[in-house]
Structures are given as C-alpha cells and as structure tokens.
Scaffold this motif. Structure first.
Motif, PDB file in Angstrom:
ATOM      1  N   ALA A  64       6.100  13.647   0.368  1.00 30.25           N
ATOM      2  CA  ALA A  64       6.006  12.610   1.397  1.00 30.25           C
ATOM      3  C   ALA A  64       5.414  11.358   0.767  1.00 30.25           C
ATOM      4  N   VAL A  65       6.090  10.233   0.931  1.00 29.35           N
ATOM      5  CA  VAL A  65       5.584   8.959   0.425  1.00 29.35           C
ATOM      6  C   VAL A  65       5.681   7.926   1.544  1.00 29.35           C
ATOM      7  N   LEU A  66       4.553   7.302   1.851  1.00 25.76           N
ATOM      8  CA  LEU A  66       4.479   6.286   2.897  1.00 25.76           C
ATOM      9  C   LEU A  66       4.050   4.967   2.271  1.00 25.76           C
ATOM     10  N   SER A  67       4.630   3.864   2.743  1.00 28.25           N
ATOM     11  CA  SER A  67       4.233   2.564   2.209  1.00 28.25           C
ATOM     12  C   SER A  67       4.352   1.485   3.268  1.00 28.25           C
ATOM     13  N   ASN A  68       3.581   0.427   3.094  1.00 30.12           N
ATOM     14  CA  ASN A  68       3.716  -0.754   3.941  1.00 30.12           C
ATOM     15  C   ASN A  68       3.364  -1.987   3.120  1.00 30.12           C
TER      16      ASN A  68
ATOM     17  N   ALA B 170      -1.254  18.213  -3.630  1.00 30.68           N
ATOM     18  CA  ALA B 170      -2.091  17.071  -3.990  1.00 30.68           C
ATOM     19  C   ALA B 170      -1.776  15.924  -3.050  1.00 30.68           C
ATOM     20  N   VAL B 171      -2.790  15.135  -2.728  1.00 32.14           N
ATOM     21  CA  VAL B 171      -2.644  13.993  -1.831  1.00 32.14           C
ATOM     22  C   VAL B 171      -3.312  12.785  -2.447  1.00 32.14           C
ATOM     23  N   HIS B 172      -2.633  11.658  -2.389  1.00 31.88           N
ATOM     24  CA  HIS B 172      -3.209  10.393  -2.844  1.00 31.88           C
ATOM     25  C   HIS B 172      -3.181   9.404  -1.679  1.00 31.88           C
ATOM     26  N   GLY B 173      -4.344   8.991  -1.212  1.00 31.93           N
ATOM     27  CA  GLY B 173      -4.429   8.057  -0.102  1.00 31.93           C
ATOM     28  C   GLY B 173      -4.450   8.789   1.231  1.00 31.93           C
TER      29      GLY B 173
ATOM     30  N   GLN C 205       1.804   6.684  14.419  1.00 27.90           N
ATOM     31  CA  GLN C 205       0.941   6.598  13.237  1.00 27.90           C
ATOM     32  C   GLN C 205       0.802   7.977  12.593  1.00 27.90           C
ATOM     33  N   THR C 206       0.831   7.992  11.275  1.00 28.94           N
ATOM     34  CA  THR C 206       0.732   9.269  10.564  1.00 28.94           C
ATOM     35  C   THR C 206       0.115   9.074   9.190  1.00 28.94           C
ATOM     36  N   THR C 207      -0.150  10.178   8.520  1.00 31.27           N
ATOM     37  CA  THR C 207      -0.663  10.174   7.145  1.00 31.27           C
ATOM     38  C   THR C 207       0.287  10.975   6.257  1.00 31.27           C
ATOM     39  N   ALA C 208       0.201  10.747   4.960  1.00 37.46           N
ATOM     40  CA  ALA C 208       1.032  11.516   4.031  1.00 37.46           C
ATOM     41  C   ALA C 208       0.694  12.998   4.103  1.00 37.46           C
ATOM     42  N   ALA C 209      -0.592  13.320   4.266  1.00 40.32           N
ATOM     43  CA  ALA C 209      -1.001  14.725   4.372  1.00 40.32           C
ATOM     44  C   ALA C 209      -0.363  15.379   5.590  1.00 40.32           C
TER      45      ALA C 209
ATOM     46  N   LYS D 184       0.863  -1.176   0.000  1.00 46.64           N
ATOM     47  CA  LYS D 184       0.000   0.000   0.000  1.00 46.64           C
ATOM     48  C   LYS D 184       0.897   1.224   0.000  1.00 46.64           C
ATOM     49  N   VAL D 185       0.457   2.268  -0.689  1.00 46.90           N
ATOM     50  CA  VAL D 185       1.274   3.472  -0.780  1.00 46.90           C
ATOM     51  C   VAL D 185       0.395   4.709  -0.757  1.00 46.90           C
ATOM     52  N   SER D 186       0.887   5.743  -0.124  1.00 44.51           N
ATOM     53  CA  SER D 186       0.209   7.040  -0.089  1.00 44.51           C
ATOM     54  C   SER D 186       1.253   8.104  -0.374  1.00 44.51           C
ATOM     55  N   ALA D 187       0.879   9.096  -1.159  1.00 44.92           N
ATOM     56  CA  ALA D 187       1.833  10.137  -1.542  1.00 44.92           C
ATOM     57  C   ALA D 187       1.195  11.514  -1.434  1.00 44.92           C
TER      58      ALA D 187
END
Length: 329
Positions: A285-289, A111-114, A200-204, A97-100
C-alpha cells in the motif's frame, strides 16, 4: 478536506510479527580419551588447533552431548527502520508526502513507513465492495445483478457513478465504518455525506484491508475474497500503474486512486494491491499527496512500491543465505 471524525481519531501502527533470524553457535566433539578427557574444536574461534581440556575438570560424555546442542540466538530485525532507510532513496519534492506499507504473505512479516492520514480517493472502492460483501454474508444473501454490475465497473474501470451507488447501498460512512471495525481497521474514517473519496486512511490500515481481501485469516468468505481478487486482477489497461510496478510481470492485483484537490490544486495519488516477485507474494500500500501533477504522483508511488518490496527481497536473500550457512556446519 479531512472529515471531522478523522481529525478526532488517531491512526495506529500496523501490528506485525518481527522477522527473526536464527544464528547457530555450533561446537563439535572431535575426540575423547579413555580417561574421559574431551577434545573440542570451537568453530567460533579462528585456527584449526584442537583445545584440550586436560588441565580442567573432565567432561562427562553426557555433558559433551549437551554441549553439542546448538545455542540459538535470535536477532530481531527492525524492518520499519530498514524501510525508512530505503525510502530515503525515493525523491520527494515540493509538498509531496508519501507513506508505504508492505507485508510478506508467506512469513507474515511487515513494515510501515509513515503513519499520517491521507485521502483515499478511489482506493476506497475496494473497501466499499468489501463492506457490501460482508453485509450480504451476514444477511445470508447474495449480490443482486445490479450490484454486481456496479461492482465490476467500480473496480475494473474506477467508475465513480457506480461507487456512489454502492456507497449509498452500504449506508455511506456509517456502513463503511461498521465493516472496517470488523475488518480491524482503526485509523480509517468514511467521508462525510456523499464524499466517499475523502475517506481518511493510513497505509497500515490499507495493509490490514488487503489482508482481509488476500489473506486466509479474514472475516470475508473464500468466495467473497475470490470475487474481489478477480476484479482487482482485471483493471483496465490505462490504470495498470502503481504497486504493480514492483511485480515481476507474473502477477498483480490492484486498485489505484487519484484526485486533484480543488483547495490546493495538488494531487492525491494512491495504490494498493498484491504483487508477485519470483513466485513470492507481497501486499503493498502506498499513499501520497501534495503532488503537482498526477504523473509525478504516479512516479512517486511506483518508486516507493519498488523500494518497499526490495527491502523484503533483500531480507529473503539474507534468510536463505543464513539457512544455507547453518546447514553447512
């Protein structure tokens, strides 16, 4: 493992200014008779023939002047939608899973995705140091020699012992959460006990944190921002991956995080920072797991970072073309 507080808190979308394009609808007065008949060429129509208004009521010179004023139509561009569309080109396999999130420092557009929550792993070290700097600002004190030594190894080398020491200094999760409230982070929760890496965090939210570090509108002082930026620009050589892949080589400042989860055997891989492309600066910022290996997580994060910045590069080119076209009329 997600903390109990994180499970109770809902991540928020990053507030942003929509990117606006201006379309100019121009008309030119090309002639007028002594009787007041005005000849107008409307650029919106094809052909070069002038249209006479002789068959219609005459237009006064003052009306003609007003007619010449450009009618401005503003079109809102859905950058989130464009980023979502661009992210379909990023290969995601298995349980990945990825959020950017990306922000143009010049325009302020983002812009935010996820919007899901992710483990921070070591990217929280930027947050820990930001919280420490803010605490010293408010107390009117400076970092001690020991704190500076910890800060350097924590950011530049991603040293966990140093991070644990400063986690204790700021008051662990309570201290981090208090600072984040002032920074404007609303979807981030400090890890339980000594588990700072399971914050815990978010890309935003990470984009909001990056604005505190790299933006002018920050609760951190200029000296604090400069100090943190300097450390993020001196990451040791074997950790210079992640969002820096989106830079053109002329400049970057970053912090990465990677963590194999004992419960699943899968990897968290994250990257945050500022990149420079053709003299233009972006926060990314890009987060993935769910990555089967660290290497696959790095590849995913770098691909997402490149795509995120490319969306804004294409928008910059479009804006420049529109401005040139409008000026030519």
């Amino acid at each position: 493992m997600e903390s109990s507080r994180a499970a109770r808190r809902r991540a928020r979308r990053f507030p942003r200014r929509p990117l606006m394009y201006t379309a100019l609808a121009c008309v030119a007065v090309v002639g007028a008779t002594a009787g007041g008949t005005v000849y107008v060429k409307a650029q919106a129509h094809s052909g070069n023939s002038a249209v006479s208004s002789a068959a219609t009521p005459s237009v006064s010179p003052s009306s003609a002047t007003r007619t010449q004023e450009a009618a401005v139509a503003e079109q809102v561009v859905d950058l989130d939608g464009r980023l979502a569309g661009a992210m379909t080109s990023v290969s995601v396999t298995g349980e990945q899973k990825v959020s950017a999130a990306v922000l143009d420092l010049e325009s302020g557009d983002s812009a935010v995705h996820g919007d899901g929550a992710f483990d921070t792993a070591s990217i929280v070290k930027v947050d820990i140091l930001a919280a420490l700097l803010l605490q010293h600002q408010e107390a009117g004190t400076r970092l001690s020699a020991g704190e500076k030594a910890y800060a350097t190894t924590m950011i530049e080398n991603s040293d966990n012992t140093s991070a644990s020491a400063l986690w204790d200094v700021i008051g662990k999760a309570a201290g981090l959460d208090a600072a984040n409230e002032k920074f404007g982070l609303t979807g981030t929760e400090g890890g339980d006990g000594a588990l700072w890496g399971l914050t815990q965090t978010t890309a935003a939210d990470q984009l909001t944190l990056l604005q505190q570090v790299f933006g002018d509108d920050s609760v951190l002082s200029a000296a604090s921002r400069s100090y943190l930026q300097g450390l993020m620009g001196r990451i040791e050589a074997d950790q210079r991956w992640g969002v820096s892949a989106a830079a053109d080589g002329s400049g970057w400042a970053l912090k990465n995080g990677w963590l194999p989860r004992s419960t699943t055997g899968l990897w968290d891989v994250n990257s945050i920072g500022r990149v420079t492309v053709d003299g233009h600066e972006y926060l990314v910022a890009v987060l993935s797991n769910g990555n089967s290996t660290q290497a696959k997580g790095i590849s995913l994060v770098e691909a997402a970072a490149k795509v995120a910045v490319s969306v804004f590069r294409s928008e910059d080119a479009s804006a420049s073309a529109n401005a040139t076209s409008a000026a030519a009329h």
